[in-house]
Structure formats: structure tokens, C-alpha cells
Design an enzyme around this catalytic site. Structure first.
Site, mmCIF file in Angstrom:
data_model
loop_
_atom_site.group_PDB
_atom_site.id
_atom_site.type_symbol
_atom_site.label_atom_id
_atom_site.label_comp_id
_atom_site.label_asym_id
_atom_site.label_seq_id
_atom_site.Cartn_x
_atom_site.Cartn_y
_atom_site.Cartn_z
ATOM 1 N N THR A 288 32.293 -19.492 6.605
ATOM 2 C CA THR A 288 32.226 -19.033 7.991
ATOM 3 C C THR A 288 33.555 -19.233 8.699
ATOM 4 O O THR A 288 33.975 -18.389 9.498
ATOM 5 C CB THR A 288 31.107 -19.757 8.752
ATOM 6 O OG1 THR A 288 29.857 -19.489 8.108
ATOM 7 C CG2 THR A 288 31.029 -19.286 10.198
ATOM 8 N N LYS B 200 25.941 -11.701 9.041
ATOM 9 C CA LYS B 200 25.345 -12.703 8.144
ATOM 10 C C LYS B 200 23.869 -12.356 8.029
ATOM 11 O O LYS B 200 23.041 -12.823 8.828
ATOM 12 C CB LYS B 200 25.536 -14.113 8.700
ATOM 13 C CG LYS B 200 25.165 -15.197 7.687
ATOM 14 C CD LYS B 200 25.566 -16.574 8.160
ATOM 15 C CE LYS B 200 25.203 -17.635 7.131
ATOM 16 N NZ LYS B 200 26.011 -17.548 5.901
ATOM 17 N N GLU C 137 28.968 -11.857 5.348
ATOM 18 C CA GLU C 137 28.980 -13.189 4.750
ATOM 19 C C GLU C 137 27.661 -13.488 4.047
ATOM 20 O O GLU C 137 26.587 -13.345 4.627
ATOM 21 C CB GLU C 137 29.246 -14.249 5.826
ATOM 22 C CG GLU C 137 29.329 -15.659 5.277
ATOM 23 C CD GLU C 137 29.490 -16.694 6.365
ATOM 24 O OE1 GLU C 137 28.942 -17.806 6.208
ATOM 25 O OE2 GLU C 137 30.139 -16.400 7.385
ATOM 26 N N ALA D 4 25.280 -16.298 1.661
ATOM 27 C CA ALA D 4 24.799 -17.662 1.924
ATOM 28 C C ALA D 4 25.064 -18.498 0.685
ATOM 29 O O ALA D 4 24.725 -18.083 -0.436
ATOM 30 C CB ALA D 4 23.306 -17.658 2.251
#
Length: 235
Positions: free
Chosen positions: A16, A37, A117, A119
């Protein structure tokens, strides 16, 4: 549009920070930006609903502004693996469903730079049969790898880069994030590690973010370069 999928060598590798810093750097150059995200676990209850700190950081660097739900359509409260959090919430995640939603978002919000993004790391599960690598493959976007610079990072980075290539995707670049204040204290050895990563990963280094007392997108953006990304063909 230049769009990329951002992954990391592990959870808490600095994805992040790198993602928001790259978006911030793009903003500083007058480019429009979008940080997404799609799945986030470890979210806090607010009057507006569940909110994830990482997703909020990406939303803050998205210009023109977009809603939170655009950035993070799937937020889960417990800070556990996303597939377990989704299961506990009675939600089924799939690479196809997430990819369709992201394609729609990209069409509705075209930007000069979009970063999606993931995880955790490359092989974090989405469900019993799929993981985030399957989502990246469905999106068919070049990948940016965040390397959490700590003991063992060379192995983690090389294995991730090999997995990305094995899945038929292009590693567009990588960025380092120093996770521990004393890790870079031995400058000659630290530099040697970086040189090895640059040689073995086979992709340009976008920069290395040092350990920051107050980490944030603007502070970290000074250590990263967009030149390798903006020079590539739009996705």
C-alpha cells in the site's frame, strides 16, 4: 490508460505504501490516478460502513475523486486471510467476478495511471480453487512487485517473480520497502542485496523506500520513479 496489478512478497511487505506513493508521484506530475483494492480484510466499522485503512490510502490518491465502494467493493472486518473472511461473511469471491467488476470500473473511470492492489502475496487464496494470481491473470495486466526488504527477501522476491512469469504475466517493475530501521545499516551488504535483486528479477527497479518514521504517500513518493511505467504501452 497505464494499468498495473500490484502484488507483494508477503503480507505487510509495503504494497500500500508503494502503491499510494506511485499514485502520489503521478498526481505530482499532473496525471489522473485511480487506486483500487478489490478485496480487503481487517476493516473497521464506521457510520458509513466497513472501512479499510489501505483502501482509504488509495482513495486519497485517486484524482478525480471516487467513492470508497469504487476503490474497495469487498471489505471484511476480521484481519485474516481474505477467503476465510469472505466465507465468514457469507460472501463468495471469484477471480471472474472480481475481474468483471474491475473491468467495469476501469471503463467508467479512465485514468492516466491505475494501480490495482492485491491482498498479501501472489498465491493468497480467493476461494478453495482460485487465488489472487488467477485474478491478475484474468485482468492480463503487467505486474508491479513490492519487495519487503528484510531478512529472507531475496528468496521471497525471486520465487514471486518466477511465479508471475510462470503464470504468463509480465513483471513491469519492482519497488523495495525497508521494513526494519536497522536492516539497511550495513550499507555495503544492503547495496549488494539490492544489486542481486536488480540482476535476478529481470525487471527495472522503481526505487527503494527507506524505513520512514512517519510513512506516507507523499514522503515515500520522493524515492520512486514512474519513468519505467509511463514509458510502456498503455494497457
Amino acid at each position: 490508460m497505464n494499468a498495473y496489478f500490484v502484488t507483494g512478497t508477503n503480507t505487510d511487505a509495503g504494497k500500500t505504501l508503494v502503491t499510494s506513493a506511485l499514485l502520489c508521484a503521478a498526481r505530482q506530475q499532473g496525471l489522473s490516478t485511480l487506486g483500487l483494492k478489490p478485496v480487503a480484510s481487517g476493516s473497521d466499522a464506521t457510520p458509513s460502513g466497513l472501512r479499510n485503512a489501505d483502501a482509504l490510502a488509495l482513495q486519497a490518491q485517486s484524482v478525480p475523486a471516487v467513492s470508497y465502494d469504487t476503490v474497495n467493493p469487498h471489505a471484511f472486518a476480521p484481519a485474516i486471510a481474505p477467503h476465510l473472511a469472505a466465507d465468514e461473511a457469507g460472501c463468495t469471491l471469484s477471480a471472474g467476478g472480481l475481474a468483471n467488476g474491475l473491468h467495469s470500473t476501469l471503463e467508467r473511470h479512465p485514468r492516466d495511471l491505475c494501480l490495482i492492489e492485491g491482498a498479501g502475496g501472489w498465491r493468497v487464496p480467493l476461494n478453495e480453487a482460485e487465488d489472487f494470481a488467477d485474478l491478475a491473470a484474468r485482468l492480463d495486466l503487467p505486474v508491479i512487485l513490492t519487495v519487503g526488504l528484510t531478512l529472507g527477501c531475496i528468496n521471497h522476491a525471486r520465487l514471486t517473480a518466477e511465479a508471475i512469469a510462470a503464470d504468463g504475466l509480465t513483471l513491469a517493475g519492482w519497488a523495495g520497502s525497508v521494513l526494519e530501521a536497522d536492516f539497511a545499516a550495513d550499507t555495503p551488504r544492503f547495496s549488494a542485496n539490492l544489486e542481486l535483486l536488480e540482476d535476478r528479477l529481470g525487471a527495472p527497479c522503481l526505487g527503494v523506500i527507506p524505513h520512514l518514521d512517519a510513512p506516507g504517500a507523499e514522503a515515500a513518493s520522493h524515492y520512486l520513479s514512474l519513468s519505467c511505467l509511463t514509458a510502456q504501452e498503455p494497457a
